[in-house]
Design a protein around this motif. Structure first.
Motif, PDB file in Angstrom:
ATOM      1  N   VAL A   1     -12.984  11.809  -6.441  1.00  0.00           N
ATOM      2  CA  VAL A   1     -11.798  11.748  -7.308  1.00  0.00           C
ATOM      3  C   VAL A   1     -11.385  10.295  -7.558  1.00  0.00           C
ATOM      4  O   VAL A   1     -11.060   9.916  -8.683  1.00  0.00           O
ATOM      5  CB  VAL A   1     -10.624  12.551  -6.689  1.00  0.00           C
ATOM      6  CG1 VAL A   1      -9.432  12.559  -7.618  1.00  0.00           C
ATOM      7  CG2 VAL A   1     -11.055  13.985  -6.411  1.00  0.00           C
ATOM      8  N   VAL A   2     -11.442   9.475  -6.496  1.00  0.00           N
ATOM      9  CA  VAL A   2     -11.067   8.059  -6.642  1.00  0.00           C
ATOM     10  C   VAL A   2     -12.049   7.354  -7.572  1.00  0.00           C
ATOM     11  O   VAL A   2     -11.664   6.607  -8.475  1.00  0.00           O
ATOM     12  CB  VAL A   2     -11.034   7.349  -5.267  1.00  0.00           C
ATOM     13  CG1 VAL A   2     -10.811   5.860  -5.435  1.00  0.00           C
ATOM     14  CG2 VAL A   2      -9.955   7.933  -4.389  1.00  0.00           C
ATOM     15  N   GLU A   3     -13.337   7.627  -7.351  1.00  0.00           N
ATOM     16  CA  GLU A   3     -14.379   7.009  -8.189  1.00  0.00           C
ATOM     17  C   GLU A   3     -14.174   7.408  -9.652  1.00  0.00           C
ATOM     18  O   GLU A   3     -14.255   6.585 -10.560  1.00  0.00           O
ATOM     19  CB  GLU A   3     -15.758   7.462  -7.669  1.00  0.00           C
ATOM     20  CG  GLU A   3     -16.940   6.724  -8.259  1.00  0.00           C
ATOM     21  CD  GLU A   3     -16.893   5.215  -8.004  1.00  0.00           C
ATOM     22  OE1 GLU A   3     -17.429   4.494  -8.846  1.00  0.00           O
ATOM     23  OE2 GLU A   3     -16.315   4.761  -6.995  1.00  0.00           O
ATOM     24  N   GLY A   4     -13.888   8.697  -9.855  1.00  0.00           N
ATOM     25  CA  GLY A   4     -13.651   9.204 -11.211  1.00  0.00           C
ATOM     26  C   GLY A   4     -12.471   8.505 -11.863  1.00  0.00           C
ATOM     27  O   GLY A   4     -12.532   8.120 -13.028  1.00  0.00           O
ATOM     28  N   LEU A   5     -11.412   8.307 -11.083  1.00  0.00           N
ATOM     29  CA  LEU A   5     -10.211   7.655 -11.609  1.00  0.00           C
ATOM     30  C   LEU A   5     -10.522   6.211 -12.017  1.00  0.00           C
ATOM     31  O   LEU A   5     -10.099   5.733 -13.061  1.00  0.00           O
ATOM     32  CB  LEU A   5      -9.086   7.700 -10.563  1.00  0.00           C
ATOM     33  CG  LEU A   5      -7.759   7.068 -10.964  1.00  0.00           C
ATOM     34  CD1 LEU A   5      -7.150   7.786 -12.154  1.00  0.00           C
ATOM     35  CD2 LEU A   5      -6.766   7.089  -9.806  1.00  0.00           C
ATOM     36  N   LYS A   6     -11.336   5.563 -11.157  1.00  0.00           N
ATOM     37  CA  LYS A   6     -11.714   4.183 -11.445  1.00  0.00           C
ATOM     38  C   LYS A   6     -12.478   4.107 -12.764  1.00  0.00           C
ATOM     39  O   LYS A   6     -12.205   3.271 -13.618  1.00  0.00           O
ATOM     40  CB  LYS A   6     -12.595   3.672 -10.299  1.00  0.00           C
ATOM     41  CG  LYS A   6     -12.310   2.240  -9.923  1.00  0.00           C
ATOM     42  CD  LYS A   6     -13.002   1.866  -8.654  1.00  0.00           C
ATOM     43  CE  LYS A   6     -14.351   1.234  -8.928  1.00  0.00           C
ATOM     44  NZ  LYS A   6     -15.105   0.924  -7.731  1.00  0.00           N
TER      45      LYS A   6
ATOM     46  N   ILE B   1       0.854  -1.204   0.000  1.00  0.00           N
ATOM     47  CA  ILE B   1       0.000   0.000   0.000  1.00  0.00           C
ATOM     48  C   ILE B   1       0.885   1.247   0.000  1.00  0.00           C
ATOM     49  O   ILE B   1       0.679   2.185  -0.788  1.00  0.00           O
ATOM     50  CB  ILE B   1      -0.953  -0.009   1.228  1.00  0.00           C
ATOM     51  CG1 ILE B   1      -2.005  -1.105   1.058  1.00  0.00           C
ATOM     52  CG2 ILE B   1      -1.627   1.348   1.395  1.00  0.00           C
ATOM     53  CD1 ILE B   1      -2.935  -1.275   2.241  1.00  0.00           C
ATOM     54  N   LEU B   2       1.911   1.263   0.856  1.00  0.00           N
ATOM     55  CA  LEU B   2       2.781   2.446   0.929  1.00  0.00           C
ATOM     56  C   LEU B   2       3.583   2.620  -0.357  1.00  0.00           C
ATOM     57  O   LEU B   2       3.797   3.748  -0.810  1.00  0.00           O
ATOM     58  CB  LEU B   2       3.726   2.337   2.132  1.00  0.00           C
ATOM     59  CG  LEU B   2       3.062   2.452   3.496  1.00  0.00           C
ATOM     60  CD1 LEU B   2       4.101   2.367   4.601  1.00  0.00           C
ATOM     61  CD2 LEU B   2       2.282   3.739   3.649  1.00  0.00           C
ATOM     62  N   ASP B   3       4.001   1.502  -0.953  1.00  0.00           N
ATOM     63  CA  ASP B   3       4.746   1.598  -2.216  1.00  0.00           C
ATOM     64  C   ASP B   3       3.885   2.220  -3.313  1.00  0.00           C
ATOM     65  O   ASP B   3       4.365   3.023  -4.106  1.00  0.00           O
ATOM     66  CB  ASP B   3       5.226   0.210  -2.670  1.00  0.00           C
ATOM     67  CG  ASP B   3       6.554  -0.150  -2.034  1.00  0.00           C
ATOM     68  OD1 ASP B   3       7.178   0.763  -1.451  1.00  0.00           O
ATOM     69  OD2 ASP B   3       6.959  -1.311  -2.105  1.00  0.00           O
ATOM     70  N   ALA B   4       2.608   1.801  -3.344  1.00  0.00           N
ATOM     71  CA  ALA B   4       1.711   2.372  -4.365  1.00  0.00           C
ATOM     72  C   ALA B   4       1.474   3.855  -4.073  1.00  0.00           C
ATOM     73  O   ALA B   4       1.455   4.690  -4.973  1.00  0.00           O
ATOM     74  CB  ALA B   4       0.388   1.619  -4.376  1.00  0.00           C
TER      75      ALA B   4
ATOM     76  N   VAL C   1      -6.921   0.687  -7.131  1.00  0.00           N
ATOM     77  CA  VAL C   1      -7.578  -0.198  -6.146  1.00  0.00           C
ATOM     78  C   VAL C   1      -6.983   0.063  -4.758  1.00  0.00           C
ATOM     79  O   VAL C   1      -7.693   0.157  -3.753  1.00  0.00           O
ATOM     80  CB  VAL C   1      -7.398  -1.682  -6.552  1.00  0.00           C
ATOM     81  CG1 VAL C   1      -7.825  -2.618  -5.441  1.00  0.00           C
ATOM     82  CG2 VAL C   1      -8.177  -1.967  -7.822  1.00  0.00           C
ATOM     83  N   ILE C   2      -5.654   0.221  -4.734  1.00  0.00           N
ATOM     84  CA  ILE C   2      -4.998   0.459  -3.438  1.00  0.00           C
ATOM     85  C   ILE C   2      -5.382   1.828  -2.882  1.00  0.00           C
ATOM     86  O   ILE C   2      -5.645   1.971  -1.683  1.00  0.00           O
ATOM     87  CB  ILE C   2      -3.473   0.308  -3.602  1.00  0.00           C
ATOM     88  CG1 ILE C   2      -3.173  -1.180  -3.706  1.00  0.00           C
ATOM     89  CG2 ILE C   2      -2.715   0.927  -2.438  1.00  0.00           C
ATOM     90  CD1 ILE C   2      -1.761  -1.537  -3.907  1.00  0.00           C
ATOM     91  N   LEU C   3      -5.470   2.826  -3.754  1.00  0.00           N
ATOM     92  CA  LEU C   3      -5.868   4.157  -3.273  1.00  0.00           C
ATOM     93  C   LEU C   3      -7.299   4.123  -2.734  1.00  0.00           C
ATOM     94  O   LEU C   3      -7.632   4.821  -1.779  1.00  0.00           O
ATOM     95  CB  LEU C   3      -5.730   5.186  -4.399  1.00  0.00           C
ATOM     96  CG  LEU C   3      -4.284   5.491  -4.828  1.00  0.00           C
ATOM     97  CD1 LEU C   3      -4.249   6.379  -6.047  1.00  0.00           C
ATOM     98  CD2 LEU C   3      -3.498   6.140  -3.691  1.00  0.00           C
TER      99      LEU C   3
END
Lengths: 193, 586
Positions: free
Chosen positions: B359-364, B159-162, B302-304
């Protein structure tokens, strides 16, 4: 309006790298804040800026990564003072990494001041930013992956490293400190609500 | 490395302490795993610590570099929090002595706090200049990451790497410097806001100075963009709120970086969109490239999104915590909370998380949309390929028909040539007078004999050509697939001892596939045959792909031959994990 010696040197430094367009085909040149801070660090370490020192600060670099850099707060403060005096313009633009980059340039008033800066103040700055082997060619400031800054002479291609990312260590001794954190003692009462 | 400039030290903190806070996704299960890892339940709650990963858990022994960190568990709740002392003793440059010990508190909500009292800096006890404190802070930020990274689960590291694109060591942390006094001690905190030396010194630690407040008990609080400085002799009075403040500021800082990462995700998807639109007509590899890039952005997305869920839970719990603490707060605590704007920061974090949802939903959706564009592009390319294949088949068919015509013509020429040859032969014999008697019988017999000779020569030529054609084609081909790791240097030494006929290399960004062909001459080893062998392997990834063998004899025992190939591969270059500890068992 009286400038300190360090402010005069700062005006001269910015005037050396940033200029307005000189021909109709030319474009205006702005001095980016990253390379500017890097040169200010070198001038501080070399004792050209007499009243500045520097400290390790965490900076979000243009590639989106945070790094510790040696920054002179006195220098940053003088940049703001010069803007307040109307000697500097500054322009913020977006980068491709959703960050912003700031560019500095002398105003008309700043250029008038530049013309009056005595040679004694110019010499110290020139000794750092000009190539000693190529009749005083202005060194370019280049950046490699935002992890390394260096001067490069456009004529003889010689390189001088700017160690702005090298943070010095100090000796210290520390002991653990236990804090009364809210999660530790009152956890159950909150959880049960 | 010594300080390269003479420092102009202006402000000094007395009896200094440092609190560094950050937010990392944690939950009950991760806290439980951490407690197990730290041995919290064991009788002796002390262990050495290293980031080493055991690659061969079945072995009896593992090796490590010298270990420089020790931890001692101080307090814990199996699923809710753990508090331990970390002692770090990393070798430093000559002349630098660092005896680093700090307390680490990790809660299920993801609040990670490192706290320490600075006993001595540069040989001076209980007082530190803010100039030197910046260097200590830089060191602590890096060392605290090193300690924590050894304790996180693989899931958290992923998670941190992403989140930090593989450089989580550089993540931002909130720094709070606490001192019992500050020298020079001015009448009020606002007097340090002089726009000159004092402010510059403070801003070295806390970033841009936002607030400089004096509390009723005479404490000073300086709030900055990256940290805060608290000068107080009554820390115990509002210690709970200091912890809460550290969490809220760490969350706020994390949200800055979270949004920067989200915008980068958008930037990457925009780049992919451009790449598809601009290069789809001219780059045949665009579908593969776009698919790779999209799967990367999609996985990070997905990780975000997972991170957002963790953030929502933390905020939900912290809201209860804030309300609970405010209800019980003493006037001093309430004053502290108001001066540092805990509620304001908390509300800000809460609304930013709400915003992140969109924003996350939009990116998805963007990634899904691009996947569909790539799918269409792949169909288009497939159609184009099918059409090209059809064209190619048509051309091949035409070539075959032409070739068949040529073949017939060739056969006719062969027959004519055979006739010419037979007649020439016959003529020579006639000249030699062999057929003088036959001429008496009539020209018809001679003609028939000539035709017979023609037929014999034509048949001879036909059978010779068929024999040569068959001889040029192998009678049995075998292809054994391995897909197993190998020792490339051993394989290459093996090949050096073989009469190699050809080497064909095919490289791309991720592999270097080599096909090496040679003929075996040792008939004893190969059941009386001299097969031609081809080995295909990926030299870059040390992977054996396949071994192909061709034999003249179609009746050889394929099972036995396969066993010989397997034996050869295993004996000479197949990589096996040697379980040293089990070698002598039994």
């Amino acid at each position: 309006m009286e400038l300190t010696k360090d402010q005069q040197k700062l005006v001269f430094l910015i005037g050396s790298y940033a200029h307005e367009k000189q021909t109709s085909d030319d474009q205006e040149h702005w001095f980016k804040d990253g390379p500017l801070l890097a040169v200010m660090y070198v001038l501080t370490v070399e004792g050209v800026f007499e009243t500045y020192d520097y400290a390790a600060m965490s900076i979000l670099c243009l590639d989106g990564y945070r790094r510790f850099m040696n920054i002179s707060r006195e220098g940053v403060d003088d940049l703001n003072d010069l803007r307040e005096m109307g000697l500097l313009d500054h322009l913020k633009i977006s980068t491709s990494q959703y960050g912003t980059v700031t560019g500095y340039r002398l105003t008309d008033k700043g250029r008038e001041v530049l013309a009056t800066i005595p040679n004694s103040e110019r010499e110290g700055v020139n000794a750092i930013i000009r190539c000693s082997d190529c009749e005083g060619e202005l060194m370019q400031i280049e950046c490699e992956n935002f992890e390394r800054y260096f001067f490069r002479c456009p004529v003889c291609n010689c390189i001088r490293e700017i160690r702005i990312f090298d943070i010095e260590d100090v000796s210290y001794i520390s002991k653990a400190k236990f804090l009364r954190l809210p999660y530790r003692n009152d956890h159950n009462s909150v959880k049960e609500e | 490395m010594v300080i390269r400039d003479e420092l102009e030290e202006i402000l000094f903190l007395k009896t200094p302490s440092i609190i560094i806070s950050e937010w990392i996704p944690f939950g009950n299960n991760q806290i439980a795993a951490l407690n197990h890892k730290l041995g919290s339940l064991e009788r002796l709650k002390s262990t050495l610590l290293t980031a080493l990963v055991d690659e061969f858990p079945q072995n009896a022994i593992f090796e490590s570099d010298p270990v420089h960190s020790r931890i001692v568990v101080n307090d814990f709740d199996m699923t809710r929090f753990v508090e331990f002392v970390a002692q770090v003793d990393i070798p430093e440059a000559e002349g630098i002595v660092q005896e680093e010990e700090f307390a680490v508190h990790i809660s299920e909500q993801g609040l990670v706090v490192f706290a320490l009292d600075l006993i001595e800096v540069d040989g001076i006890a209980n007082t530190v200049s803010l100039d030197k404190l910046t260097r200590v802070n830089a060191d602590l930020v890096v060392d605290s990451s090193t300690i924590l990274d050894t304790l996180l689960t693989h899931n958290q590291i992923r998670i941190l790497d992403a989140m930090y694109r593989g450089k989580s060591h550089n993540r931002g942390k909130f720094i709070m410097a606490i001192g019992e006094d500050i020298a020079p001690h001015l009448k009020s905190a606002s007097e340090y806001r002089d726009g000159e030396d004092y402010q510059n010194e403070l801003e070295q630690i806390i970033g841009t100075l936002e607030e400089a407040e004096t509390l009723k008990d005479g404490s000073f609080i300086f709030v900055g963009t990256l940290g805060s400085i608290l000068v107080t002799q009554n820390l115990k009075d509002f210690e709970d709120f200091v912890g809460l403040y550290a969490l809220v500021r760490a969350l706020d800082l994390f949200m800055d970086e979270y949004f920067a990462r989200l915008w980068l995700g958008w930037d990457e998807s925009l780049h992919i969109r451009r790449m598809i639109l601009e290069q789809s007509e001219r780059d045949p590899t665009i579908v593969t490239k776009a698919k790779e890039a999209l799967s990367r952005v999609g996985a990070d997305g997905v990780i975000l999104e997972t991170l957002k869920q963790y953030l929502i839970e933390t905020v939900c719990f912290t809201k209860k915590q804030v309300n609970h603490l405010y209800e019980q707060a003493s006037p001093a605590q309430r004053e502290f909370a108001e001066k540092v704007h805990i509620r304001r920061f908390f509300d800000r974090v809460e609304s930013r998380i709400d915003d992140a949802e969109k924003v996350v939903e939009g990116l998805k959706r963007e990634v899904e949309g691009l996947q569909s564009v790539v799918g269409t592009l792949a169909d288009k390319q497939m159609k184009r390929m099918y059409e090209a294949l059809q064209d190619s088949s048509r051309s091949t068919e035409e070539v075959l028909v032409a070739s068949e015509r040529s073949s017939h013509a060739l056969t006719i020429i062969e027959v004519i040539v055979a006739g010419t040859l037979a007649l020439a032969f016959f003529e020579i014999l006639s000249i030699m007078g062999l057929f003088e008697g036959l001429f008496l019988l009539g020209m018809g017999i001679v003609f028939l004999l000539a035709l017979g000779a023609w037929a014999v020569v034509a048949a001879g030529l036909f059978f010779m050509m068929r024999y040569l054609t068959r001889k040029s084609e192998p009678h049995l081909s075998m292809n054994v697939r391995f897909d197993q790791p190998i020792n490339v240097s051993q394989l290459e030494s093996y090949l050096d001892s073989r009469p190699v006929k050809s080497r064909i290399s095919k490289q791309d960004g991720v592999s270097d596939v080599l096909k090496v062909t040679w003929s075996e001459t040792d008939k004893d080893r190969w059941l009386g045959e001299e097969p031609t062998l081809s080995i295909t392997y990926d030299a870059r990834n040390s992977y054996l792909l396949s071994v192909a063998a061709e034999f003249d004899n179609p009746n050889i025992d394929r099972g036995k031959m396969r066993a010989i190939i397997n034996q050869e591969v295993e004996r000479f270059f197949l990589k096996r994990e040697h379980n040293r500890s089990c070698d002598k068992v039994g």
